[in-house]
Design a protein around this motif. Structure first.
Motif, PDB file in Angstrom:
ATOM      1  N   PRO A 100     -10.236   5.301   2.932  1.00  0.00           N
ATOM      2  CA  PRO A 100     -10.560   4.377   1.643  1.00  0.00           C
ATOM      3  C   PRO A 100     -11.301   3.046   1.923  1.00  0.00           C
ATOM      4  N   ASP A 101     -12.178   2.623   1.096  1.00  0.00           N
ATOM      5  CA  ASP A 101     -12.636   1.273   1.361  1.00  0.00           C
ATOM      6  C   ASP A 101     -11.818   0.047   0.890  1.00  0.00           C
ATOM      7  N   ALA A 102     -10.675   0.428   0.003  1.00  0.00           N
ATOM      8  CA  ALA A 102      -9.833  -0.519  -0.526  1.00  0.00           C
ATOM      9  C   ALA A 102      -8.573   0.112  -0.718  1.00  0.00           C
ATOM     10  N   MET A 103      -7.482  -0.688  -0.769  1.00  0.00           N
ATOM     11  CA  MET A 103      -6.102   0.002  -1.018  1.00  0.00           C
ATOM     12  C   MET A 103      -5.475  -0.916  -1.993  1.00  0.00           C
ATOM     13  N   VAL A 104      -4.679  -0.469  -3.164  1.00  0.00           N
ATOM     14  CA  VAL A 104      -3.840  -1.028  -3.801  1.00  0.00           C
ATOM     15  C   VAL A 104      -2.320  -0.545  -3.366  1.00  0.00           C
ATOM     16  N   LEU A 105      -1.601  -1.565  -3.053  1.00  0.00           N
ATOM     17  CA  LEU A 105      -0.175  -1.304  -2.239  1.00  0.00           C
ATOM     18  C   LEU A 105       0.773  -1.837  -2.967  1.00  0.00           C
ATOM     19  N   ASP A 106       1.820  -1.147  -3.553  1.00  0.00           N
ATOM     20  CA  ASP A 106       2.921  -1.713  -4.065  1.00  0.00           C
ATOM     21  C   ASP A 106       3.853  -2.308  -2.870  1.00  0.00           C
ATOM     22  N   ILE A 107       4.433  -3.178  -3.089  1.00  0.00           N
ATOM     23  CA  ILE A 107       5.266  -4.005  -1.810  1.00  0.00           C
ATOM     24  C   ILE A 107       6.804  -3.087  -1.836  1.00  0.00           C
ATOM     25  N   MET A 108       7.297  -2.822  -3.039  1.00  0.00           N
ATOM     26  CA  MET A 108       8.608  -2.416  -3.042  1.00  0.00           C
ATOM     27  C   MET A 108       8.708  -0.820  -3.342  1.00  0.00           C
ATOM     28  N   MET A 109       8.951  -0.178  -2.407  1.00  0.00           N
ATOM     29  CA  MET A 109       8.952   1.320  -2.248  1.00  0.00           C
ATOM     30  C   MET A 109      10.333   1.783  -1.422  1.00  0.00           C
ATOM     31  N   PRO A 110      10.533   2.988  -1.835  1.00  0.00           N
ATOM     32  CA  PRO A 110      11.998   3.775  -1.465  1.00  0.00           C
ATOM     33  C   PRO A 110      12.133   3.918   0.079  1.00  0.00           C
ATOM     34  N   ASP A 111      10.965   4.368   0.690  1.00  0.00           N
ATOM     35  CA  ASP A 111      11.003   4.763   1.961  1.00  0.00           C
ATOM     36  C   ASP A 111      10.359   3.696   3.032  1.00  0.00           C
ATOM     37  N   LEU A 112       9.063   3.276   3.004  1.00  0.00           N
ATOM     38  CA  LEU A 112       8.376   2.477   3.866  1.00  0.00           C
ATOM     39  C   LEU A 112       7.773   1.179   3.119  1.00  0.00           C
ATOM     40  N   ASP A 113       8.079   0.184   2.940  1.00  0.00           N
ATOM     41  CA  ASP A 113       7.624  -0.820   1.872  1.00  0.00           C
ATOM     42  C   ASP A 113       6.254  -1.104   2.428  1.00  0.00           C
ATOM     43  N   GLY A 114       5.590  -1.725   1.276  1.00  0.00           N
ATOM     44  CA  GLY A 114       4.182  -2.127   1.464  1.00  0.00           C
ATOM     45  C   GLY A 114       3.849  -3.055   2.611  1.00  0.00           C
TER      46      GLY A 114
END
Length: 242
Positions: free
Chosen positions: A60-74
């Protein structure tokens, strides 16, 4: 009426790619819809590990990334990307809104930060800004020069001139002027300016807008016929002299 923003493209003319990572499917669906309407090619991921795999496959050219995730955080996702030499611009998306979280995200190598709840328009605008700053994209058929009377603003070079004289602006002054010029002859409220110009919440304090409007006036209107006008009780407008 505001002109629609021009579609941003890769240097080869293809659509920009964005990877949206969040474990809330409703949110990723909404963001995907909004970004596809803007002309982006979108892929989604619902976990940190899936995001790493998608980043390798999709490039991708850009990423929108959530910080709080259940397996591996942002934060961990970003750290692994950077360690692998991937410098994709990252817009963090999270419910956390403490200053320390923002600082941590940006220090970790993120490029911008939006807190939930957010407007889809804001996320799209932030991503467009990331692409312009990264030099990844160009606007299809877009004229980079904004004009109001004898005032010109070049969105690509960030040069501003009035009556042939170059004007030095700070980054925030430039963004404020650009927003006014994109909405010339249209009144914009302090709330709209805060939402569109400032990256982070100032607690709704309109005084910061008043302060920067005064800075702009000193640089843009000093000794000349005013272009920036106050519409009392409503907001501000920029327009050429009659």
């Amino acid at each position: 009426m505001t002109n629609p923003a021009p579609v941003l493209l890769r240097p080869d003319g293809s659509n920009l790619r964005v990877l949206v990572v969040d474990d809330e499917q409703m949110l990723t669906d909404l963001l995907s819809m909004a970004l596809r309407m803007e002309g982006w090619e979108v892929r989604t991921a619902g976990s940190g590990f899936e995001a790493l795999q998608s980043a390798r496959d999709f490039e991708p050219d850009a990423m929108v990334l959530d910080i709080m995730m259940p397996d591996l955080d942002g934060m961990s996702v970003l750290q692994r990307l950077r360690q692998a030499g991937d410098d994709v611009p990252v817009l963090f998306l999270t419910a956390k809104d403490a200053v320390s979280d923002r600082v941590a995200g940006l220090t970790a190598g993120g490029d911008d930060y939006v807190t939930k709840p957010f407007s889809l328009e804001e996320v799209v605008a932030r991503l467009r800004g990331l692409m312009r700053r990264a030099g990844t994209a160009h606007a299809a058929g877009a004229e980079p020069i904004l004009r109001v009377g004898d005032l010109t603003l070049n969105e690509d070079s960030h040069e501003v001139e009035r009556a042939g004289t170059e004007i030095e602006l700070t980054a925030t002054e430039f963004e404020l002027l650009r927003y006014l010029m994109r909405n010339q002859r249209r009144v914009v409220s302090k709330a709209q300016i805060l939402d569109r110009v400032w990256n982070y919440d100032f607690g709704g304090r309109s005084s910061v807008v008043e302060l920067y409007i005064s800075y702009l006036r000193k640089k843009i209107d000093a000794g000349l016929e005013p272009l920036i006008h106050t519409v009392r009780g409503v907001g501000y407008m920029i327009k050429a002299p009659q």
